[in-house]
Design an enzyme around this catalytic site. Structure first.
Site, PDB file in Angstrom:
ATOM      1  N   ARG A  84       0.848  -1.192   0.000  1.00 12.02           N
ATOM      2  CA  ARG A  84       0.000   0.000   0.000  1.00 12.02           C
ATOM      3  C   ARG A  84       0.887   1.247   0.000  1.00 12.02           C
ATOM      4  NH1 ARG A  84      -4.883   2.183  -1.273  1.00 12.02           N
ATOM      5  NH2 ARG A  84      -6.112   2.925   0.496  1.00 12.02           N
ATOM      6  N   THR A  91      -9.990   0.270  -9.347  1.00 11.92           N
ATOM      7  CA  THR A  91      -8.958  -0.641  -8.890  1.00 11.92           C
ATOM      8  C   THR A  91      -8.935  -1.788  -9.893  1.00 11.92           C
ATOM      9  OG1 THR A  91      -9.599   0.008  -6.647  1.00 11.92           O
ATOM     10  CG2 THR A  91      -8.230  -1.926  -6.807  1.00 11.92           C
ATOM     11  N   ILE A 137      -4.817   2.664  -8.141  1.00 14.38           N
ATOM     12  CA  ILE A 137      -4.316   4.035  -8.080  1.00 14.38           C
ATOM     13  C   ILE A 137      -5.420   4.967  -7.590  1.00 14.38           C
ATOM     14  CG2 ILE A 137      -2.452   3.822  -9.766  1.00 14.38           C
ATOM     15  CD1 ILE A 137      -4.347   4.981 -11.868  1.00 14.38           C
ATOM     16  N   GLU A 168      -4.153   8.152  -3.751  1.00 20.70           N
ATOM     17  CA  GLU A 168      -4.562   7.379  -2.581  1.00 20.70           C
ATOM     18  C   GLU A 168      -4.593   8.198  -1.293  1.00 20.70           C
ATOM     19  OE1 GLU A 168      -5.793   4.537  -2.756  1.00 20.70           O
ATOM     20  OE2 GLU A 168      -4.994   3.494  -4.508  1.00 20.70           O
ATOM     21  N   ASP A 184      -7.837   8.472   0.402  1.00 21.09           N
ATOM     22  CA  ASP A 184      -8.411   7.390   1.193  1.00 21.09           C
ATOM     23  C   ASP A 184      -8.228   7.600   2.690  1.00 21.09           C
ATOM     24  OD1 ASP A 184      -9.480   6.040  -0.890  1.00 21.09           O
ATOM     25  OD2 ASP A 184      -8.076   4.369  -0.873  1.00 21.09           O
ATOM     26  N   SER A 220     -10.380  -1.019   1.264  1.00 25.65           N
ATOM     27  CA  SER A 220     -11.314  -2.147   1.215  1.00 25.65           C
ATOM     28  C   SER A 220     -10.803  -3.272   0.325  1.00 25.65           C
ATOM     29  CB  SER A 220     -12.673  -1.678   0.684  1.00 25.65           C
ATOM     30  OG  SER A 220     -13.309  -0.821   1.594  1.00 25.65           O
ATOM     31  N   GLY A 257     -13.581  -2.024  -6.830  1.00 21.08           N
ATOM     32  CA  GLY A 257     -14.900  -1.463  -6.533  1.00 21.08           C
ATOM     33  C   GLY A 257     -14.979  -0.594  -5.306  1.00 21.08           C
TER      34      GLY A 257
END
Length: 581
Positions: free
Chosen positions: A109, A383, A402, A422, A425, A455, A474
């Protein structure tokens, strides 16, 4: 609509064994449920793009294992599917190593740069600057994809990294053909892409318009960057000319990356989430993914509720209620385990499952606000996912991103690297109300070097008889899609049914039961509304699931790619059509 006919093949006794250790570790157990002792009769690859699937098959044909093939697939997806993933992003990799009978999870990540802080996106009025959080280099976290390729090849691959990256390098040089899906994704982000000359030259026509179908997208700068990674390993991306060019481009455009941010990036091995479910065992992604914990919670609740014995409408109601509770825990407790204490064992414990089931109404929807303090977490939705198995029984389930389509829309000049966004997020404003009037989560607040909650849920579901590899893109809907796919498998449905079934979703807040168009009939919608559920059509189909099933008894392998996308599932040796049945 056909919902869930038949029963889950599980025992009646409810018990579990959650295993979670932060840091460098692996999972090895002397239990046939957690191993794949029978040799598959064929290798298989399922991915979101035919050229990426073919890249994986090529590497398998050259003697590579599932890890080598997965590197080739992921690198290719970053070239031919730039709206979904790439070397400027990151992801999660779940592995099964057949010779060691071990499960490994690699966290690649992205990390926040050192200059980031909790109020990084707040303006002088304390409001979140959404443009700064979504578009351009200020939205980009430090990528993890290149480091993952190097780590995977060095630790578990059979072939040199240069071999596994060669298909993607060739595709970047030769170009890929624009089709309708590329045009649609580009349309979502064309205004942002037009701000940055390097992005226009790489993905659009010279005047900033969308390329016509059939035209070629060539990425020579990206090919050179991939070649440097192939030749020099991790240092070829995070140090030297590529790193210097990225930092210069970011800083010139107002971003805060430094060479130290890149040089200090590390992937992290973490222990996967493991939850026993009678005959089957879930192996899934740990924090900073929320997938494994929420899947573990929801599957346990469903098992205890004997949901498979209920009517179709009652099944949807129970699924909605367990999703609501699992996503509540996601919003309140989960974050980067290197920065916050995540109560993994408690959330997966029998006591916590009983707590959620105690007041779960069997005939009436629970207003989400009754569960506790409102917390909203938004997440980018674009994604990609890949699933691979080789003939030795090694398995890979990897979800890569991304964030939004084409990430931050910013390409670092001279490198071909399209950067992620990102950073969006994270909870951009913990402790203050966001655009929905809801309070952000401190566990997912921005901090230097921190990884944002996700997720992404690459998963396996294994038993004495079979092993399933499953995942999908998703955004926040990923977990509910994987859950629905797993339930199809647990009822003995073929792999094509997992990826094609109609989808619905509840994530605690907003308090709506979202669904694909046509997922419910008019009568079913009325019945659910009479139970107190607020239904809302997503307005489109969503997700792009890639799945593989190994029948351990026969060695048969079947694979499927989501019919909603343009992907391909294929086996080696590939049939003439190159599509697995």
């Amino acid at each position: 609509m056909t919902l869930f006919a038949g029963k889950i093949r599980t025992t009646s006794r409810l018990w579990l064994l959650p295993l979670f250790v932060a840091g460098l570790c692996s999972c090895s157990m002397n239990d046939d449920t957690l191993t794949v002792p029978h040799t598959p009769n064929q290798a298989a690859v399922a991915s979101a793009h035919p050229q990426a699937t073919k890249a994986g098959l090529d590497i398998l044909a050259q003697g590579g294992n599932a890890i080598d093939a997965a590197i080739a697939v992921a690198a290719s997806l970053g070239v031919v599917e730039p709206y979904s993933a790439g070397i400027g992003g990151g992801g999660f990799w779940l592995l099964y190593l057949a010779d060691q009978h071990e499960y490994r999870f690699l966290d690649a990540r992205e990390r926040a740069p050192a200059a980031a802080h909790a109020n990084y996106y707040l303006d002088s009025n304390g409001e979140v600057n959404r443009d700064r959080a979504i578009n351009g280099p200020t939205a980009a976290a430090i990528p993890g994809q290149a480091a993952a390729f190097d780590y995977l090849a060095t630790h578990w691959g059979k072939l040199p990294l240069a071999t596994s990256l060669q298909p993607a390098i060739q595709q970047a040089r030769d170009g890929f053909t624009v089709e309708e899906h590329y045009q649609r994704m580009l349309g979502f982000r064309q205004d942002a892409l037009r701000r940055y000359p390097a992005s226009v030259s790489q993905f659009m026509q010279a005047d900033g318009s969308i390329p016509p179908q059939g035209s070629l997208i060539r990425q020579p700068d990206l090919a050179n960057t991939l070649q440097r990674l192939a030749d020099e390993g991790k240092a070829g991306f995070y140090e030297g000319p590529v790193a210097e060019a990225m930092v210069t481009a970011v800083q010139n455009a107002g971003g805060d990356w430094t060479l130290h941010d890149l040089q200090s990036y590390r992937v992290v091995e973490r222990s996967p989430i493991i939850v026993r479910l009678g005959e089957h065992t879930l192996i899934s992604a740990p924090p900073p993914s929320s997938g494994g914990i929420v899947l573990g919670e929801t599957l346990q609740m469903l098992k205890a509720l004997d949901w498979q014995d209920q009517s179709p409408i009652q099944q949807v109601h129970l699924l909605t209620e367990v999703m609501r509770r699992g996503y509540y825990d996601r919003a309140h407790y989960l974050g980067d385990p290197d920065f916050v204490t995540v109560p993994t064992s408690q959330l997966l414990s029998p006591n916590h499952i009983r707590h959620w089931l105690k007041d779960l109404p069997l005939q009436q929807a629970t207003p989400s606000v009754q569960l506790g303090q409102p917390v909203q977490q938004d997440e980018g939705f674009h994604t990609t996912h890949l699933s691979v198995i080789d003939q030795q029984g090694n398995m890979v389930s990897a979800t890569l991103s991304i964030n939004l389509p084409f990430g931050s829309a910013f390409t670092a000049a001279g490198t071909g690297v399209l950067l992620n966004n990102e950073m969006d997020d994270f909870s951009a404003s913990p402790g203050t109300a966001n655009a929905y009037g809801l309070t952000g989560n401190d566990a997912n607040a921005i901090a230097p070097g921190k990884r944002p909650l996700s997720s992404m849920s690459p998963s396996f579901l294994v038993s004495d008889d079979d092993a399933a590899i499953i995942g999908t893109p998703g955004g926040s809907r990923i977990i509910s899609m994987v859950l629905l796919g797993m339930l199809e498998h647990l009822q003995g449905k073929p792999v094509q049914d997992w990826v094609a079934r109609p989808r619905f979703h509840h994530q605690y807040l907003p308090d709506v039961l979202e669904h694909e168009p046509g997922a419910f009939s008019d009568d079913e919608q009325k019945a659910l509304e009479a139970m107190g559920h607020v239904l809302r059509s997503a307005g489109r189909q969503y997700g792009n699931m890639q799945a593989i099933l190994l029948d351990k008894r026969s060695g048969e392998v079947t694979a499927a790619s989501d019919p909603r996308g343009i992907g391909m599932a294929a086996k080696l040796p590939a049939p003439a059509t190159a599509v697995a049945q």
